[in-house]
Structure formats: C-alpha cells, structure tokens
Design a protein around this motif. Structure first.
Motif, PDB file in Angstrom:
ATOM      1  N   ASP A  36     -59.420 -14.665 -42.782  1.00  0.00           N
ATOM      2  CA  ASP A  36     -60.018 -14.865 -44.097  1.00  0.00           C
ATOM      3  C   ASP A  36     -58.976 -15.110 -45.185  1.00  0.00           C
ATOM      4  O   ASP A  36     -59.319 -15.570 -46.272  1.00  0.00           O
ATOM      5  CB  ASP A  36     -60.866 -13.644 -44.480  1.00  0.00           C
ATOM      6  CG  ASP A  36     -62.107 -13.517 -43.607  1.00  0.00           C
ATOM      7  OD1 ASP A  36     -62.584 -14.566 -43.131  1.00  0.00           O
ATOM      8  OD2 ASP A  36     -62.592 -12.390 -43.405  1.00  0.00           O
ATOM      9  N   ASP A  37     -57.703 -14.774 -44.917  1.00  0.00           N
ATOM     10  CA  ASP A  37     -56.686 -14.897 -45.966  1.00  0.00           C
ATOM     11  C   ASP A  37     -55.549 -15.822 -45.543  1.00  0.00           C
ATOM     12  O   ASP A  37     -54.387 -15.518 -45.734  1.00  0.00           O
ATOM     13  CB  ASP A  37     -56.146 -13.523 -46.355  1.00  0.00           C
ATOM     14  CG  ASP A  37     -55.567 -12.758 -45.171  1.00  0.00           C
ATOM     15  OD1 ASP A  37     -55.802 -13.176 -44.019  1.00  0.00           O
ATOM     16  OD2 ASP A  37     -54.883 -11.752 -45.405  1.00  0.00           O
ATOM     17  N   ARG A  38     -55.890 -16.993 -44.994  1.00  0.00           N
ATOM     18  CA  ARG A  38     -54.851 -17.977 -44.673  1.00  0.00           C
ATOM     19  C   ARG A  38     -54.287 -18.604 -45.945  1.00  0.00           C
ATOM     20  O   ARG A  38     -53.179 -19.120 -45.948  1.00  0.00           O
ATOM     21  CB  ARG A  38     -55.419 -19.080 -43.772  1.00  0.00           C
ATOM     22  CG  ARG A  38     -55.355 -18.733 -42.307  1.00  0.00           C
ATOM     23  CD  ARG A  38     -55.889 -19.868 -41.458  1.00  0.00           C
ATOM     24  NE  ARG A  38     -55.070 -21.072 -41.487  1.00  0.00           N
ATOM     25  CZ  ARG A  38     -53.956 -21.251 -40.779  1.00  0.00           C
ATOM     26  NH1 ARG A  38     -53.514 -20.281 -40.009  1.00  0.00           N
ATOM     27  NH2 ARG A  38     -53.292 -22.390 -40.830  1.00  0.00           N
ATOM     28  N   CYS A  39     -55.042 -18.541 -47.023  1.00  0.00           N
ATOM     29  CA  CYS A  39     -54.598 -19.092 -48.297  1.00  0.00           C
ATOM     30  C   CYS A  39     -54.858 -18.038 -49.376  1.00  0.00           C
ATOM     31  O   CYS A  39     -56.016 -17.716 -49.654  1.00  0.00           O
ATOM     32  CB  CYS A  39     -55.353 -20.380 -48.605  1.00  0.00           C
ATOM     33  SG  CYS A  39     -54.814 -21.201 -50.115  1.00  0.00           S
ATOM     34  N   VAL A  40     -53.803 -17.479 -49.955  1.00  0.00           N
ATOM     35  CA  VAL A  40     -53.912 -16.413 -50.954  1.00  0.00           C
ATOM     36  C   VAL A  40     -53.655 -16.997 -52.333  1.00  0.00           C
ATOM     37  O   VAL A  40     -52.629 -17.632 -52.566  1.00  0.00           O
ATOM     38  CB  VAL A  40     -52.907 -15.280 -50.667  1.00  0.00           C
ATOM     39  CG1 VAL A  40     -53.081 -14.156 -51.673  1.00  0.00           C
ATOM     40  CG2 VAL A  40     -53.078 -14.761 -49.248  1.00  0.00           C
ATOM     41  N   ILE A  41     -54.563 -16.792 -53.271  1.00  0.00           N
ATOM     42  CA  ILE A  41     -54.452 -17.330 -54.624  1.00  0.00           C
ATOM     43  C   ILE A  41     -54.630 -16.183 -55.615  1.00  0.00           C
ATOM     44  O   ILE A  41     -55.673 -15.529 -55.644  1.00  0.00           O
ATOM     45  CB  ILE A  41     -55.510 -18.416 -54.884  1.00  0.00           C
ATOM     46  CG1 ILE A  41     -55.434 -19.511 -53.808  1.00  0.00           C
ATOM     47  CG2 ILE A  41     -55.318 -19.026 -56.269  1.00  0.00           C
ATOM     48  CD1 ILE A  41     -56.568 -20.503 -53.867  1.00  0.00           C
ATOM     49  N   LEU A  42     -53.605 -15.944 -56.432  1.00  0.00           N
ATOM     50  CA  LEU A  42     -53.637 -14.839 -57.399  1.00  0.00           C
ATOM     51  C   LEU A  42     -53.817 -15.406 -58.803  1.00  0.00           C
ATOM     52  O   LEU A  42     -53.047 -16.253 -59.240  1.00  0.00           O
ATOM     53  CB  LEU A  42     -52.335 -14.040 -57.314  1.00  0.00           C
ATOM     54  CG  LEU A  42     -52.174 -12.871 -58.290  1.00  0.00           C
ATOM     55  CD1 LEU A  42     -53.215 -11.796 -58.011  1.00  0.00           C
ATOM     56  CD2 LEU A  42     -50.773 -12.281 -58.175  1.00  0.00           C
ATOM     57  N   TYR A  43     -54.829 -14.911 -59.530  1.00  0.00           N
ATOM     58  CA  TYR A  43     -55.118 -15.427 -60.865  1.00  0.00           C
ATOM     59  C   TYR A  43     -54.885 -14.407 -61.985  1.00  0.00           C
ATOM     60  O   TYR A  43     -54.628 -14.779 -63.115  1.00  0.00           O
ATOM     61  CB  TYR A  43     -56.586 -15.879 -60.954  1.00  0.00           C
ATOM     62  CG  TYR A  43     -56.893 -17.123 -60.163  1.00  0.00           C
ATOM     63  CD1 TYR A  43     -56.309 -18.341 -60.489  1.00  0.00           C
ATOM     64  CD2 TYR A  43     -57.781 -17.084 -59.099  1.00  0.00           C
ATOM     65  CE1 TYR A  43     -56.602 -19.491 -59.770  1.00  0.00           C
ATOM     66  CE2 TYR A  43     -58.081 -18.236 -58.382  1.00  0.00           C
ATOM     67  CZ  TYR A  43     -57.491 -19.428 -58.718  1.00  0.00           C
ATOM     68  OH  TYR A  43     -57.783 -20.552 -58.006  1.00  0.00           O
ATOM     69  N   GLN A  83     -63.222 -15.999 -50.730  1.00  0.00           N
ATOM     70  CA  GLN A  83     -63.694 -14.653 -50.986  1.00  0.00           C
ATOM     71  C   GLN A  83     -62.725 -13.940 -51.927  1.00  0.00           C
ATOM     72  O   GLN A  83     -61.632 -14.414 -52.191  1.00  0.00           O
ATOM     73  CB  GLN A  83     -63.807 -13.867 -49.676  1.00  0.00           C
ATOM     74  CG  GLN A  83     -64.674 -14.527 -48.620  1.00  0.00           C
ATOM     75  CD  GLN A  83     -64.706 -13.720 -47.346  1.00  0.00           C
ATOM     76  OE1 GLN A  83     -64.955 -12.518 -47.373  1.00  0.00           O
ATOM     77  NE2 GLN A  83     -64.437 -14.374 -46.240  1.00  0.00           N
ATOM     78  N   THR A  84     -63.149 -12.785 -52.430  1.00  0.00           N
ATOM     79  CA  THR A  84     -62.300 -11.952 -53.274  1.00  0.00           C
ATOM     80  C   THR A  84     -61.693 -10.844 -52.426  1.00  0.00           C
ATOM     81  O   THR A  84     -62.378 -10.212 -51.638  1.00  0.00           O
ATOM     82  CB  THR A  84     -63.101 -11.324 -54.426  1.00  0.00           C
ATOM     83  OG1 THR A  84     -63.654 -12.367 -55.235  1.00  0.00           O
ATOM     84  CG2 THR A  84     -62.223 -10.437 -55.286  1.00  0.00           C
TER      85      THR A  84
END
Length: 216
Positions: A36-43, A83-84
């Motif tokens: 589920d977290d192959r791509c991590v995006i932090l905002y 997802q979050t």
C-alpha cells in the motif's frame, strides 16, 4: 518506480537545498510489489503528541508517476488506490550522530549559553553519553599578531585539559537513557557562570544516538 521520503535542509528559504546529512530513506517505501505504500507523499507538518511527532501522509500502491486517473474518462485506474497513513517518530529525531563501541566526540561550533540547563535529545539506553564544555583561548606569541586556539583537543601533549573547570567530560555524570529532553549534570559545577558566553560543547557518544541539544 517506487518513491520514498528523504530529509533535506534549506537555510535560505528554499532557494537551495542540502541533502548531505543523509541519502538514506527517512520514510522508506514498501518492499512488496503490491504494498500500500510503494509511493509515499508527505503534505503536512508534524503534529507533536507528547514525546512523538506524528506525520499524516498519502500512500499509493503504485509507482511514482503512474496515472491514478485515466486522462480521457477521468475514471480511476482499477487496483490503484491512494490512502492516508500515519508515521510516528520521536520528537525532532530526523538525523543523528550514531557511534558504536568506539567513543566519538562531537565538537560543536561556538554556541552561546542561553539557559541554566543543557538538554540532549538522545538514545543512550544501550551506551553512554557525556558532555564537556570549553571556551576558545586567545594566544600571544612574542611580537606575532594574537590568535585564537579552538579547543579541538580534549587534552594536550602534557595531558592537561583545556575545558572549563568542573565541566570536563570526566566531570559529567554519565547519561544512559532514552529521552528527548535529558538534562546534563556535572558532579560539582553547573552552567550558571557561563550564561551569555560563547562556548564549544564536547559531546562524547558511545553505543548511542545523539539527535540534538538545546539550552533551557
């Protein structure tokens, strides 16, 4: 491909960035092809919860650059979801000085003592940390212009210490705990006499991680 998060530092408002502190992943991506977290995006900025920093991120079970919506139909691509996720770390624990069984001494740049207490953010639960304090000395050799000797040496050739009386590394009570705000104590001295002065900290680290320091 997959995307992880790394730590960068800017000292000019974001015009230039430095990532020499570490090229390792701060928040690594998942290792499974369909994780589920192959791509991590932090905002968002972290939320402090007690001794921890909480980071809410978006994660995607696909690769960086993969279109999660069809450009023509604007419909989601089957099987590709965002997802979050919540990531948690100790407060202000981004980068550390890590030492093994051989003790390492961190000598800081000159810093001003702004409080009565020195606090460390560290994990020395399996090792030990001690702190010494020194002040750069002015030197005069005959008719030569005066110079300044940084206290780069804990001891000189004669075995004499150039650290402040009572504030040497051997005078410091060993720290063997995991804490984000651990007060440093010396056996027979304190920081009150040095408040407002420019000093160097000598932080001896063995089998421990040092994340930062501050005066309070």
């Amino acid at each position: 491909g997959p995307m992880d998060m790394r730590v960068l530092v800017s000292r000019d408002g974001g015009y230039t960035w430095d990532r020499t502190v570490s090229r390792k992943a701060w928040i690594p991506h998942g290792t499974e092809h369909d994780s589920d977290d192959r791509c991590v995006i932090l905002y968002t900025a972290p939320v402090r919860m007690g001794d921890e920093d909480w980071f809410y991120c978006n994660v995607m079970n696909g690769d960086h650059g993969a279109p999660y919506r069809d450009r023509k139909t604007r419909k989601g691509v089957p099987g590709l979801e965002m997802q979050t996720a919540l990531y948690v770390q100790g407060h202000n624990r981004y980068v550390s000085l890590t030492a093994g069984t051989t003790p390492q001494i961190l000598i800081t740049k000159p810093v001003t003592v702004t409080g009565k207490t020195l606090e460390l953010n560290l994990d020395a639960s399996h090792g030990q940390v001690r702190v010494g304090i020194g002040i750069d000395k002015k030197l005069q050799f005959g008719d030569y212009p005066p110079g300044v000797m940084p206290n780069y040496m804990v001891r000189d050739r004669q075995g004499k210490t150039h650290l402040e009386a009572g504030l040497g590394i051997d005078d410091c009570k060993p720290i063997q705990t995991d804490s984000i705000e651990q007060a440093v104590l010396w056996k027979n001295a304190n920081l009150e006499a040095l408040k407002g002065k420019r000093v160097r900290l000598y932080i001896m680290v063995r089998d421990a991680d040092l994340y930062g320091f501050q005066f309070e």
